[in-house]
Write a protein that holds these residues in place. Sequence first.
Motif, PDB file in Angstrom:
ATOM      1  N   THR A 152      -6.389  -1.622  -4.886  1.00 38.01           N
ATOM      2  CA  THR A 152      -7.352  -1.645  -3.712  1.00 38.01           C
ATOM      3  C   THR A 152      -8.314  -0.351  -3.846  1.00 38.01           C
ATOM      4  O   THR A 152      -9.251  -0.384  -3.181  1.00 38.01           O
ATOM      5  CB  THR A 152      -6.471  -1.389  -2.376  1.00 38.01           C
ATOM      6  OG1 THR A 152      -5.831  -0.372  -2.332  1.00 38.01           O
ATOM      7  CG2 THR A 152      -5.718  -2.610  -2.298  1.00 38.01           C
TER       8      THR A 152
ATOM      9  N   THR B 252      -1.774  10.433   5.448  1.00 40.30           N
ATOM     10  CA  THR B 252      -2.678   9.713   5.128  1.00 40.30           C
ATOM     11  C   THR B 252      -4.192  10.741   4.283  1.00 40.30           C
ATOM     12  O   THR B 252      -3.959  11.924   4.829  1.00 40.30           O
ATOM     13  CB  THR B 252      -3.642   8.581   5.849  1.00 40.30           C
ATOM     14  OG1 THR B 252      -3.944   9.544   7.264  1.00 40.30           O
ATOM     15  CG2 THR B 252      -2.407   7.798   6.414  1.00 40.30           C
TER      16      THR B 252
ATOM     17  N   LYS C 225     -12.204   0.680  -2.426  1.00 45.77           N
ATOM     18  CA  LYS C 225     -12.265   1.604  -1.228  1.00 45.77           C
ATOM     19  C   LYS C 225     -13.393   2.112  -1.473  1.00 45.77           C
ATOM     20  O   LYS C 225     -14.038   2.662  -2.512  1.00 45.77           O
ATOM     21  CB  LYS C 225     -11.020   2.466  -1.146  1.00 45.77           C
ATOM     22  CG  LYS C 225      -9.681   1.894  -1.044  1.00 45.77           C
ATOM     23  CD  LYS C 225      -9.324   1.509   0.451  1.00 45.77           C
ATOM     24  CE  LYS C 225      -8.164   1.098   0.666  1.00 45.77           C
ATOM     25  NZ  LYS C 225      -7.581   0.698   2.015  1.00 45.77           N
TER      26      LYS C 225
ATOM     27  N   SER D  21       1.101   6.018   8.196  1.00 48.39           N
ATOM     28  CA  SER D  21       0.471   5.446   7.152  1.00 48.39           C
ATOM     29  C   SER D  21      -0.838   4.667   7.927  1.00 48.39           C
ATOM     30  O   SER D  21      -1.374   4.714   9.000  1.00 48.39           O
ATOM     31  CB  SER D  21       1.328   4.213   6.732  1.00 48.39           C
ATOM     32  OG  SER D  21       1.382   3.157   7.616  1.00 48.39           O
ATOM     33  N   SER D  22      -1.665   3.867   7.006  1.00 52.78           N
ATOM     34  CA  SER D  22      -2.878   3.404   7.353  1.00 52.78           C
ATOM     35  C   SER D  22      -2.515   1.799   7.651  1.00 52.78           C
ATOM     36  O   SER D  22      -3.445   0.956   7.912  1.00 52.78           O
ATOM     37  CB  SER D  22      -3.911   3.331   6.141  1.00 52.78           C
ATOM     38  OG  SER D  22      -3.540   2.849   5.020  1.00 52.78           O
TER      39      SER D  22
ATOM     40  N   ASN E 167       0.917  -1.238  -0.178  1.00 52.30           N
ATOM     41  CA  ASN E 167      -0.142  -0.149  -0.037  1.00 52.30           C
ATOM     42  C   ASN E 167       0.821   1.263  -0.094  1.00 52.30           C
ATOM     43  O   ASN E 167       0.544   2.555   0.755  1.00 52.30           O
ATOM     44  CB  ASN E 167      -0.942   0.091   1.179  1.00 52.30           C
ATOM     45  CG  ASN E 167      -2.116  -1.095   0.939  1.00 52.30           C
ATOM     46  OD1 ASN E 167      -2.446  -1.451  -0.118  1.00 52.30           O
ATOM     47  ND2 ASN E 167      -3.033  -1.061   2.131  1.00 52.30           N
TER      48      ASN E 167
ATOM     49  N   VAL F  61      -4.312  -5.581  -0.451  1.00 51.59           N
ATOM     50  CA  VAL F  61      -3.098  -4.672  -0.220  1.00 51.59           C
ATOM     51  C   VAL F  61      -2.496  -4.443  -1.734  1.00 51.59           C
ATOM     52  O   VAL F  61      -2.471  -5.487  -2.299  1.00 51.59           O
ATOM     53  CB  VAL F  61      -1.902  -4.829   0.757  1.00 51.59           C
ATOM     54  CG1 VAL F  61      -2.789  -4.722   2.086  1.00 51.59           C
ATOM     55  CG2 VAL F  61      -1.565  -6.443   0.659  1.00 51.59           C
ATOM     56  N   ASN F  62      -1.945  -3.542  -2.068  1.00 51.67           N
ATOM     57  CA  ASN F  62      -1.364  -3.031  -3.275  1.00 51.67           C
ATOM     58  C   ASN F  62       0.171  -3.482  -3.095  1.00 51.67           C
ATOM     59  O   ASN F  62       0.883  -3.187  -2.161  1.00 51.67           O
ATOM     60  CB  ASN F  62      -1.499  -1.614  -3.820  1.00 51.67           C
ATOM     61  CG  ASN F  62      -2.705  -1.334  -4.130  1.00 51.67           C
ATOM     62  OD1 ASN F  62      -3.560  -2.308  -4.707  1.00 51.67           O
ATOM     63  ND2 ASN F  62      -3.067  -0.123  -3.831  1.00 51.67           N
TER      64      ASN F  62
ATOM     65  N   VAL G  91      -6.301   6.249   2.912  1.00 50.01           N
ATOM     66  CA  VAL G  91      -5.370   5.788   2.033  1.00 50.01           C
ATOM     67  C   VAL G  91      -3.895   6.643   2.459  1.00 50.01           C
ATOM     68  O   VAL G  91      -4.081   7.515   2.963  1.00 50.01           O
ATOM     69  CB  VAL G  91      -6.008   5.994   0.589  1.00 50.01           C
ATOM     70  CG1 VAL G  91      -6.818   4.928   0.280  1.00 50.01           C
ATOM     71  CG2 VAL G  91      -6.139   7.500   0.272  1.00 50.01           C
ATOM     72  N   ASN G  92      -3.119   5.896   1.876  1.00 50.35           N
ATOM     73  CA  ASN G  92      -1.580   6.452   2.244  1.00 50.35           C
ATOM     74  C   ASN G  92      -1.215   7.467   1.182  1.00 50.35           C
ATOM     75  O   ASN G  92      -1.739   7.054  -0.059  1.00 50.35           O
ATOM     76  CB  ASN G  92      -0.347   5.095   1.982  1.00 50.35           C
ATOM     77  CG  ASN G  92      -0.736   4.354   3.358  1.00 50.35           C
ATOM     78  OD1 ASN G  92      -1.230   4.901   4.566  1.00 50.35           O
ATOM     79  ND2 ASN G  92      -0.590   3.073   3.324  1.00 50.35           N
TER      80      ASN G  92
ATOM     81  N   ASP H 194      -1.938   4.968  -1.978  1.00 48.66           N
ATOM     82  CA  ASP H 194      -1.838   3.417  -1.488  1.00 48.66           C
ATOM     83  C   ASP H 194      -0.912   2.864  -2.344  1.00 48.66           C
ATOM     84  O   ASP H 194      -1.181   1.764  -2.923  1.00 48.66           O
ATOM     85  CB  ASP H 194      -3.262   2.928  -1.553  1.00 48.66           C
ATOM     86  CG  ASP H 194      -4.035   2.772  -0.121  1.00 48.66           C
ATOM     87  OD1 ASP H 194      -3.310   3.215   0.678  1.00 48.66           O
ATOM     88  OD2 ASP H 194      -4.915   2.245  -0.149  1.00 48.66           O
TER      89      ASP H 194
END
Length: 223
Positions: free
Chosen positions: A191, A105, A195, A70-71, A44, A81-82, A201-202, A141
């Motif tokens: 992701t 974020t 969402k 971060s998240s 992410n 997750v990416n 998101v980051n 993300d």
Amino acid sequence: MFTGIVEELGHVVALEPGAASARLTVAGPLVTSDAVHGASIAVNGVCLTVVEHGDGEFTVDVMAETLDRSSLGSLAVGDRVNLERAMSATSRFGGHIVQGHVDGTAQILSRTPGDRWEVVQLSLPEPLSRYVVEKGSITVDGVSLTVSALTEAGAGHESTADRQSTAGRESTGGDATFSVSLIPTTLALTTLGHKGVGDRVNLEVDVLAKYVERLITTKETTT
């Protein structure tokens, strides 16, 4: 270094919280196909170091600084997750320079579908707003995206063009926001296609902008 081109949509297999850290295990057969101990994989958008790997999974340690910025601290088992491996010197540079060092974020504010794409509007933290420009690059993300619209803090929902044409008028209030347009591939393979409004998101802003600011600031203080 990464490029923001997500290679694989993985999922969280295990999460072991500690007093000021966490150990995260992620399933990602593609990114673990050539993984070694100490390899870098962005999760992410967060650059993490592989400490264990095998059977299509890898494990990383996440420190307090990362959890705070971060998240990743809100992940749960089963979450998607990416994933992106660190860029090799012979790779095509498909996105932009991404360090995997999350700056903060954002929250998804709205999603507006088009015929084959979707416009997503996100909040923009005030400390980061000076690094974001329309048509510039931003990482959300771990996905390299182009800023399609930008609203400064205090400008309500006006676009940049609207603000330029109404310079000097009283602002309507509101926090800074930015928008990105997601193509079908991004919606299907990252992701960001899953969402919802309110999700975090980051964000990683363009590192070049931060270096330019630093150089200018240093020059001003030394002259």
